[in-house]
Design a protein around this motif. Structure first.
Motif, PDB file in Angstrom:
ATOM      1  N   ILE A  14      39.127  13.416  25.349  1.00 48.51           N
ATOM      2  CA  ILE A  14      37.739  13.841  25.129  1.00 48.51           C
ATOM      3  C   ILE A  14      36.773  12.739  25.549  1.00 48.51           C
ATOM      4  N   LYS A  15      37.059  11.510  25.188  1.00 44.93           N
ATOM      5  CA  LYS A  15      36.170  10.398  25.554  1.00 44.93           C
ATOM      6  C   LYS A  15      36.080  10.261  27.075  1.00 44.93           C
ATOM      7  N   ARG A  16      37.223  10.399  27.747  1.00 45.85           N
ATOM      8  CA  ARG A  16      37.214  10.309  29.207  1.00 45.85           C
ATOM      9  C   ARG A  16      36.418  11.458  29.825  1.00 45.85           C
ATOM     10  N   ARG A  22      31.476  13.545  32.435  1.00 48.73           N
ATOM     11  CA  ARG A  22      30.476  14.612  32.401  1.00 48.73           C
ATOM     12  C   ARG A  22      29.458  14.351  31.291  1.00 48.73           C
ATOM     13  N   PRO A  23      28.586  13.387  31.494  1.00 52.26           N
ATOM     14  CA  PRO A  23      27.639  13.020  30.434  1.00 52.26           C
ATOM     15  C   PRO A  23      26.652  14.134  30.065  1.00 52.26           C
ATOM     16  N   ILE A  78      34.507  18.152  20.014  1.00 48.81           N
ATOM     17  CA  ILE A  78      33.090  18.071  20.372  1.00 48.81           C
ATOM     18  C   ILE A  78      32.244  17.783  19.130  1.00 48.81           C
ATOM     19  N   ASP A  79      32.560  18.447  18.022  1.00 45.98           N
ATOM     20  CA  ASP A  79      31.825  18.198  16.774  1.00 45.98           C
ATOM     21  C   ASP A  79      31.981  16.758  16.323  1.00 45.98           C
ATOM     22  N   PRO A 132      45.337  10.595  18.787  1.00 42.61           N
ATOM     23  CA  PRO A 132      44.806   9.602  19.730  1.00 42.61           C
ATOM     24  C   PRO A 132      44.805  10.088  21.182  1.00 42.61           C
ATOM     25  N   LYS A 133      45.807  10.871  21.573  1.00 44.15           N
ATOM     26  CA  LYS A 133      45.841  11.412  22.937  1.00 44.15           C
ATOM     27  C   LYS A 133      44.644  12.326  23.172  1.00 44.15           C
TER      28      LYS A 133
END
Length: 97
Positions: free
Chosen positions: A41-43, A48-49, A93-94, A35-36
């Motif tokens: 990664i989500k943040r 950086r879209p 990323i995958d 979860p960390k």
């Protein structure tokens, strides 16, 4: 050549460098560390879209890899940990794409 070290962490030696098959997957699926990593990664993706470069994020993943191996295997300094951080980054990323 696959060998098992004394702490039961599988290690493969390639060109005199240790690699740890499956370790990144274990970390990302760990109930504490997974979860960390997912939150991070989500943040990063929100910030950086246009995409994330692989470089520059090793410090965070390296910290988690070392914390995981110390907690679960008693290894304070994991040799060649950047190989695990790179694989961890790729898995994240995958999973997001």
């Amino acid at each position: 050549m696959l060998k098992q070290n004394t702490n039961s962490l599988e290690t493969v030696m390639i060109d005199n460098h240790p690699f740890y098959p499956g370790l990144a997957s274990k970390i990302i699926h760990d109930p504490v560390y997974g979860p960390k990593i997912n939150r991070r990664i989500k943040r990063l993706l929100l910030e950086r879209p246009t995409g994330l470069p692989k470089q520059g994020h090793h410090w965070y993943f390296g910290y988690l890899v070392c914390a995981y191996t110390q907690t679960n295997y008693g290894i304070k300094t994991l040799l060649n940990y950047p190989s695990v951080t790179a694989e961890l980054f790729d898995l994240c990323i995958d999973a997001e794409t």
